[in-house]
Design an enzyme around this catalytic site. Structure first.
Site, PDB file in Angstrom:
ATOM      1  N   GLU A  73      52.909   4.858 -42.750  1.00 36.22           N
ATOM      2  CA  GLU A  73      51.540   4.823 -43.255  1.00 36.22           C
ATOM      3  C   GLU A  73      50.738   4.030 -42.217  1.00 36.22           C
ATOM      4  O   GLU A  73      51.129   2.918 -41.864  1.00 36.22           O
ATOM      5  CB  GLU A  73      51.543   4.103 -44.608  1.00 36.22           C
ATOM      6  CG  GLU A  73      50.219   4.193 -45.286  1.00 36.22           C
ATOM      7  CD  GLU A  73      50.208   3.532 -46.655  1.00 36.22           C
ATOM      8  OE1 GLU A  73      51.281   3.202 -47.189  1.00 36.22           O
ATOM      9  OE2 GLU A  73      49.091   3.337 -47.155  1.00 36.22           O
ATOM     10  N   ARG A 308      67.609  -0.298 -46.341  1.00 34.37           N
ATOM     11  CA  ARG A 308      66.633  -0.761 -45.369  1.00 34.37           C
ATOM     12  C   ARG A 308      67.223  -1.914 -44.569  1.00 34.37           C
ATOM     13  O   ARG A 308      68.194  -2.542 -44.980  1.00 34.37           O
ATOM     14  CB  ARG A 308      65.338  -1.172 -46.056  1.00 34.37           C
ATOM     15  CG  ARG A 308      65.443  -2.384 -46.943  1.00 34.37           C
ATOM     16  CD  ARG A 308      64.207  -2.568 -47.808  1.00 34.37           C
ATOM     17  NE  ARG A 308      63.022  -2.891 -47.054  1.00 34.37           N
ATOM     18  CZ  ARG A 308      61.952  -2.086 -46.935  1.00 34.37           C
ATOM     19  NH1 ARG A 308      61.927  -0.912 -47.523  1.00 34.37           N
ATOM     20  NH2 ARG A 308      60.909  -2.462 -46.256  1.00 34.37           N
ATOM     21  N   LYS A 318      54.604  -5.745 -44.319  1.00 31.07           N
ATOM     22  CA  LYS A 318      53.340  -5.670 -43.577  1.00 31.07           C
ATOM     23  C   LYS A 318      52.327  -6.667 -44.119  1.00 31.07           C
ATOM     24  O   LYS A 318      51.553  -7.249 -43.362  1.00 31.07           O
ATOM     25  CB  LYS A 318      52.756  -4.255 -43.701  1.00 31.07           C
ATOM     26  CG  LYS A 318      53.381  -3.255 -42.762  1.00 31.07           C
ATOM     27  CD  LYS A 318      52.679  -1.910 -42.936  1.00 31.07           C
ATOM     28  CE  LYS A 318      53.567  -0.766 -42.483  1.00 31.07           C
ATOM     29  NZ  LYS A 318      53.269   0.477 -43.197  1.00 31.07           N
TER      30      LYS A 318
HETATM   31  P1  ATP Z   1      56.226  -2.340 -45.370  1.00 34.14           P
HETATM   32  O1  ATP Z   1      56.958  -2.585 -46.647  1.00 34.14           O
HETATM   33  O2  ATP Z   1      56.526  -3.272 -44.264  1.00 34.14           O
HETATM   34  O3  ATP Z   1      54.765  -2.132 -45.548  1.00 34.14           O
HETATM   35  P2  ATP Z   1      56.643   0.438 -45.524  1.00 34.14           P
HETATM   36  O4  ATP Z   1      57.954   0.949 -45.960  1.00 34.14           O
HETATM   37  O5  ATP Z   1      55.578   0.443 -46.528  1.00 34.14           O
HETATM   38  O6  ATP Z   1      56.835  -0.972 -44.850  1.00 34.14           O
HETATM   39  P3  ATP Z   1      55.897   2.733 -44.073  1.00 34.14           P
HETATM   40  O7  ATP Z   1      54.853   2.854 -43.052  1.00 34.14           O
HETATM   41  O8  ATP Z   1      55.714   3.418 -45.356  1.00 34.14           O
HETATM   42  O9  ATP Z   1      56.107   1.187 -44.271  1.00 34.14           O
HETATM   43  O10 ATP Z   1      57.324   3.086 -43.475  1.00 34.14           O
HETATM   44  C1  ATP Z   1      57.560   4.184 -42.638  1.00 34.14           C
HETATM   45  C2  ATP Z   1      59.019   4.468 -42.624  1.00 34.14           C
HETATM   46  O11 ATP Z   1      59.744   3.346 -42.157  1.00 34.14           O
HETATM   47  C3  ATP Z   1      59.539   4.802 -44.003  1.00 34.14           C
HETATM   48  O12 ATP Z   1      60.325   5.966 -43.917  1.00 34.14           O
HETATM   49  C4  ATP Z   1      60.353   3.612 -44.382  1.00 34.14           C
HETATM   50  O13 ATP Z   1      61.431   3.971 -45.172  1.00 34.14           O
HETATM   51  C5  ATP Z   1      60.801   3.055 -43.037  1.00 34.14           C
HETATM   52  N1  ATP Z   1      61.014   1.629 -43.113  1.00 34.14           N
HETATM   53  C6  ATP Z   1      60.106   0.674 -43.389  1.00 34.14           C
HETATM   54  N2  ATP Z   1      60.678  -0.530 -43.432  1.00 34.14           N
HETATM   55  C7  ATP Z   1      61.992  -0.356 -43.157  1.00 34.14           C
HETATM   56  C8  ATP Z   1      63.131  -1.214 -43.049  1.00 34.14           C
HETATM   57  N3  ATP Z   1      63.028  -2.531 -43.240  1.00 34.14           N
HETATM   58  N4  ATP Z   1      64.325  -0.664 -42.750  1.00 34.14           N
HETATM   59  C9  ATP Z   1      64.427   0.647 -42.548  1.00 34.14           C
HETATM   60  N5  ATP Z   1      63.418   1.522 -42.638  1.00 34.14           N
HETATM   61  C10 ATP Z   1      62.205   1.032 -42.948  1.00 34.14           C
HETATM   62 MG    MG Z   2      55.397   2.413 -47.533  1.00 28.75          MG
END
Ligand code: ATP
Ligand code: MG
Length: 603
Positions: A73, A308, A318
């Protein structure tokens, strides 16, 4: 029935590429291998771009053996957790003859911004991956599918599979039930499709207030899986979108949008983190119905979940990263103490080190915490064979060779050289000089040497690395007892690389930089940003775990060649560790180096 796809002949070759010779298998690789061996992926078509069932009917078979996607995102900077997902998705595509899409999942208008899109592209490319394959760019925006999503929503309503619910958000929450109690049907659940269609069109036209109604899928209010209790799939939001502007005032919910994005892009393996496991039944429900209604082509994508990445001593949310940046606890999104890709890069991490780390931690179905030593280990293993060597004195004290003029001659400097890399003679030599005044490390001298101390103390001999043997004769100490100068005699005819070098045996070798051509540099020594392994564990305010000493800046003396280092170049400062010329601040006028990591894990 199309012919069964042959096993990918390039598989083993591709496994041997990159920086690992053998890629360990994991449950996702096994699933893909089984899918490629069987019929699960048979009959897939691709129109050169995302497409619905109609566009795909005419399309040729998909040449990509699998399709994965990385769907960030665009609401912040990517971090090490995203790097795991990038390496996983792009890595699987590479290894199985597939394609990985970069999909900007921009269905949440308020928090998203074009600037983040650029940063995301940079980060993925920097990690060594590309979404342009055979001249086709597979960069997609979820917002490009808004028209299709609206059409899909209407089709569900017509089929009696969705309805506009006009309960208040509070009523809706109350009627959802709990883990132990089933939900209660909304009074609007049984309304005729025509009525929902009208309402939905009015929502779309901006005739209703935010929160006054939502579109819900009609699944099962009694399902033990709360995600199946008629999830909301469209809501009213009068928000400006960074790409679609003010065209829309209704936006799809993630649960609805994500499966559709996958299906339109012909993703085969939609890999996400474990918290989405409970969403999988709705993923399949939705896509199954949309395929039955003739909107989406089969075979449909399948969702798979992995654990994760949780890394000790950092935060990766984030929101928390943004707080550290905006409240000034760090210097920006690329602060070298942050686990953002921009921060890691500025710290001196290489793309190869991050890919190696991702391979080493692997993928699994169970949550675990990875120690930061694993990340640093991968970093050292990647830098060691590559980083040019250099000498630097980080905590300098002056050493005077009192017999220099007598032995070498007044005004004479001795030319010394050392290999750029000890295992790569082809990379040549670095050149520097030795003279009567030399900077050495303060802790390489001791007035009262502890037992086993083999470096400089009065009466003891050591070698100045790549130079001569010297013998300490004394030191000058100030009123506070602090050594201000060390004196020594140069032992003639002992220069490294000359026949006399071995005539005098010494136990200690110290690094140094001669005053005549030493270059002053700022060296930034980074520690962990947090003192606690899990700074945000148990609902603790993570700011209370901040390490107040996570950055020390030293005024150091470095080898002359380092003044010319290009920003971003890594070095091993002999005996100290790995350092990188800072991407922002390093310049010829004032060299600035960041310590990437010490030589060994000694924190
Ligand atoms: P945050 O919680 O930091 O905002 P998010 O999951 O909301 O992270 P996205 O931009 O939605 O961030 O994530 C993009 C991709 O990265 C998704 O497919 C998510 O599963 C993966 N991802 C995010 N954080 C991790 C992590 N700690 N380990 C593995 N994959 C991750
Ligand atoms: Mg997300």
């Amino acid at each position: 029935m199309p012919a069964k796809q042959a096993r990918n002949p390039f598989h083993d070759i591709m496994q041997a590429s990159d920086n690992l010779t053998v890629r360990p298998s994991n449950f996702l690789r096994q699933i893909i291998e089984t899918d490629l061996d069987g019929d699960a992926l048979a009959g897939r078509r691709f129109a050169g771009r995302p497409g619905d069932a109609r566009e795909l009917a005419e399309a040729p078979p998909d040449v990509a053996r699998i399709r994965t996607r990385f769907p960030p995102e665009p609401n912040g900077f990517l971090h090490i957790g995203h790097a795991k997902s990038i390496c996983l998705n792009f890595g699987l595509a590479r290894d199985f003859g597939g394609v990985c899409h970069l999909r900007l999942d921009d269905t949440n208008p308020e928090k998203e911004d074009e600037a983040y899109v650029d940063a995301i592209r940079d980060a993925v490319r920097w990690l060594g991956f590309d979404w342009v394959v055979d001249g086709i760019s597979h960069e997609y925006f979820a917002s490009d599918y808004f028209d299709f999503m609206e059409r899909a929503a209407r089709a569900l309503i017509e089929a009696g599979l969705a309805y506009v619910d006009e309960q208040s958000p509070e009523q809706m929450r109350a009627n959802r039930g709990t883990l132990t109690e089933p939900g209660v049907d909304s009074p609007w659940r049984a309304r005729p499709p025509a009525e929902s269609l009208t309402r939905f069109a009015q929502m779309r036209a901006g005739e209703h207030a935010e929160g006054s109604m939502v579109l819900r899928a009609k699944v099962d209010m009694a399902s033990p899986n709360i995600n199946l209790r008629d999830p909301a799939i469209y809501r009213i939001k009068f928000a400006h979108h960074h790409r679609t502007g003010d065209r829309w005032c209704i936006y799809p919910m993630y649960t609805f949008a994500h499966p559709i994005e996958d299906a339109l892009e012909r993703i085969t393996h939609s890999i996400c983190t474990l918290e989405f496991e409970d969403q999988r039944p709705f993923y399949d429900w939705l896509l199954g119905h949309l395929a039955d209604l003739g909107l989406l082509a089969r075979p449909l994508p399948r969702q798979y979940e992995f654990a994760r990445l949780n890394l000790n001593y950092v935060v990766t949310s984030k929101r928390k990263l943004a707080q550290l940046v905006h409240e000034g606890f760090v210097s920006g999104w690329d602060d070298p103490r942050l686990p953002t890709i921009a921060g890691l890069r500025r710290r001196g991490f290489t793309p190869g080190a991050i890919r190696l780390f991702a391979e080493r931690i692997g993928v699994s179905k169970s949550d675990a915490w990875i120690d930061d030593s694993v990340l640093e280990g991968a970093l050292r293993d990647d830098l060691e064979p590559m980083a040019a060597r250099a000498m630097a004195v980080l905590d300098p004290v002056r050493l005077v060779l009192t017999n220099w003029d007598a032995v070498m001659g007044a005004g004479v400097f001795d030319a010394c050289h050392a290999p750029v890399h000890p295992h790569h003679p082809e990379r040549g030599q670095r050149h520097f000089r030795l003279g009567p005044e030399v900077w050495i490390e303060r802790d390489d001298f001791s007035l009262q040497p502890p037992k086993g101390f083999f470096r400089l103390f009065p009466g003891h001999r050591v070698r100045l690395k790549y130079g001569h043997v010297i013998e300490c004769t004394g030191a000058t100490v100030d009123a506070q007892g602090r050594v201000t100068e060390v004196q020594a005699l140069l032992v003639p005819d002992t220069k490294s690389g000359t026949p006399g070098a071995d005539a005098v045996k010494v136990k200690g070798v110290i690094t140094w930089v001669a005053a005549v051509d030493a270059v002053a540099a700022d060296v930034r020594i980074y520690g962990r940003l947090f003192n606690e392994a899990q700074p945000d564990a148990g609902g603790r305010d993570f700011l209370t775990a901040l390490n107040p000493d996570s950055l020390r800046t030293l005024r150091a003396w470095v080898e002359p060649a380092l003044a010319q280092a290009r920003p971003g170049t890594s070095f091993q400062f002999e005996r100290h560790g790995y350092f990188v010329a800072d991407l922002r601040d390093h310049g010829v006028a004032m060299p600035v180096f960041n310590r990437t990591t010490a030589l060994r894990d000694g924190r």
